[in-house]
Enzyme design. Structure first.
Site, PDB file in Angstrom:
ATOM      1  N   PHE A 160       0.847  -1.277   0.041  1.00 53.09           N
ATOM      2  CA  PHE A 160      -0.047  -0.011   0.023  1.00 53.09           C
ATOM      3  C   PHE A 160       0.854   1.233   0.086  1.00 53.09           C
ATOM      4  O   PHE A 160       1.673   1.365   0.772  1.00 53.09           O
ATOM      5  CB  PHE A 160      -0.868   0.061   1.336  1.00 53.09           C
ATOM      6  CG  PHE A 160      -1.692  -1.164   1.446  1.00 53.09           C
ATOM      7  CD1 PHE A 160      -2.999  -1.058   1.080  1.00 53.09           C
ATOM      8  CD2 PHE A 160      -1.004  -2.096   2.252  1.00 53.09           C
ATOM      9  CE1 PHE A 160      -3.830  -2.296   1.276  1.00 53.09           C
ATOM     10  CE2 PHE A 160      -2.038  -3.408   2.553  1.00 53.09           C
ATOM     11  CZ  PHE A 160      -3.341  -3.419   2.048  1.00 53.09           C
ATOM     12  N   ASP A 161       0.430   2.230  -0.644  1.00 53.45           N
ATOM     13  CA  ASP A 161       1.098   3.637  -0.412  1.00 53.45           C
ATOM     14  C   ASP A 161       0.265   4.108   0.695  1.00 53.45           C
ATOM     15  O   ASP A 161      -0.709   3.615   1.150  1.00 53.45           O
ATOM     16  CB  ASP A 161       0.671   4.584  -1.690  1.00 53.45           C
ATOM     17  CG  ASP A 161       0.950   5.838  -1.710  1.00 53.45           C
ATOM     18  OD1 ASP A 161       1.992   6.070  -1.172  1.00 53.45           O
ATOM     19  OD2 ASP A 161       0.444   6.717  -2.083  1.00 53.45           O
ATOM     20  N   GLY A 162       0.855   5.091   1.238  1.00 51.18           N
ATOM     21  CA  GLY A 162       0.414   5.639   2.567  1.00 51.18           C
ATOM     22  C   GLY A 162      -0.807   6.778   2.227  1.00 51.18           C
ATOM     23  O   GLY A 162      -1.964   6.675   2.265  1.00 51.18           O
ATOM     24  N   PHE A 272      -1.560  -0.692  -3.999  1.00 58.01           N
ATOM     25  CA  PHE A 272      -2.465   0.229  -4.235  1.00 58.01           C
ATOM     26  C   PHE A 272      -1.870   1.786  -4.116  1.00 58.01           C
ATOM     27  O   PHE A 272      -1.003   2.077  -3.096  1.00 58.01           O
ATOM     28  CB  PHE A 272      -3.423  -0.084  -3.411  1.00 58.01           C
ATOM     29  CG  PHE A 272      -4.245  -1.277  -3.386  1.00 58.01           C
ATOM     30  CD1 PHE A 272      -5.292  -1.580  -4.527  1.00 58.01           C
ATOM     31  CD2 PHE A 272      -3.871  -2.376  -2.377  1.00 58.01           C
ATOM     32  CE1 PHE A 272      -5.656  -2.770  -4.231  1.00 58.01           C
ATOM     33  CE2 PHE A 272      -4.577  -3.495  -2.323  1.00 58.01           C
ATOM     34  CZ  PHE A 272      -5.506  -3.693  -3.533  1.00 58.01           C
TER      35      PHE A 272
END
Length: 300
Positions: A160-162, A272
């Site tokens: 995941f991106d943040g 994502f």
């Protein structure tokens, strides 16, 4: 019937699960009637695997770790009719996928059934449906065709991106408006104040609950945060996850470096990100889901 509260449920479109590019071309160029005839004529021909097929197969395999009941489920959402969708279900049976629930919408958008099925995540090849899924408060992403880096080791790896994915885009808004120096200064000042949740917080929490049913050494799910942030902007992220009582297995603070090689090294089954450019780059290495949320997508 009450939706099972102890399950992790993913909704997936038929175009993400199978390669339906040719049938979709028929639909767009010749219309619904021609599309229906095309599908019915070929209903016993097995569909090729799509972008999310390997991810779905690994996800369903998690149930093999439990004797009492299923802990994960995949719901099929499709613009097919039940009649033309027979080819889809025949292909599901051919590949041995344990998918038993579906909504066939006969040309209408299927996102309306995400919440009634109790889904935590919606994956689709249709960006408009994904945006409507996000509006319903469900984590959703548009899958981008590209490279795939599945490892055959039984582990399912989510990356995941943040900002604007796990977290809100409040910090990203400052970066877009005022630049890196203002972003860094703002994050240092707010280091002890947790970020608000983004569209994937709920899915990550559900994933964490499932992970907690395993010993750390035997868990078939592994997670990674892969963010362009770097020190000192890392502190707020760490403290936010701690405040949410969420454990991420691996965290990468890349300071603007391209993410693709790191995702490949992690072995991500899916990544994502909200930034279209980052998604295009990452898709050269791993299956990638674009999350059309936040300031980076206002003009996309």
């Amino acid at each position: 019937m009450k939706v099972e509260e102890n399950k992790l449920i993913i909704a997936i479109s038929s175009r993400a699960l199978f390669d339906l590019r040719e049938t979709h071309r028929v639909y767009e160029e010749e219309g619904l009637e021609a599309f229906s005839a095309y599908q019915i004529k070929r209903e016993n021909e097995v569909l090729p695997k799509g972008e999310a097929f390997a991810l779905v197969k690994k996800f369903l395999a998690i149930n093999d770790h439990f004797d009492d009941e299923k802990r994960v489920e995949v719901i099929l959402l499709s613009r097919n009719s039940a009649d033309t969708g027979l080819r889809v279900f025949n292909s599901i049976e051919h590949y041995g996928l344990d998918i038993v629930r579906a909504a066939f919408c006969n040309g209408e958008p299927p996102y309306r059934y995400i919440n009634p099925f109790g889904c935590h995540l919606f994956l689709s090849a249709d960006g408009a449906d994904v945006r409507r899924g996000l509006e319903q408060g469900v984590a959703a992403a548009t899958l981008i065709a590209g490279g795939a880096c599945q490892r055959e080791d039984g582990l399912l790896r989510f990356a995941f991106d943040g900002d604007a994915v796990i977290f809100s885009d409040e910090a990203e808004q400052i970066f877009k408006r005022e630049g890196l120096a203002a972003f860094t200064s703002s994050e240092q000042a707010a280091a002890k104040r947790p970020l608000e949740g983004g569209p994937f917080r709920g899915f990550l929490e559900a994933l964490q609950r499932l992970q907690s049913e395993f010993d750390q050494g035997s868990c078939p799910i592994r997670t990674a945060l892969v963010t362009a942030r770097s020190a000192p902007a890392h502190e707020r992220v760490i403290r936010t996850l701690r405040a949410w009582n969420i454990r991420i297995d691996e965290s990468m603070f890349l300071g603007g470096l391209p993410k693709g090689n790191f995702l490949q090294a992690f072995g991500a089954d899916v990544f994502f990100d909200d930034q279209p450019g980052h998604c295009t780059s990452a898709a050269e290495h791993v299956t990638t889901g674009h999350v059309p949320h936040g300031i980076a997508n206002l003009e996309v």
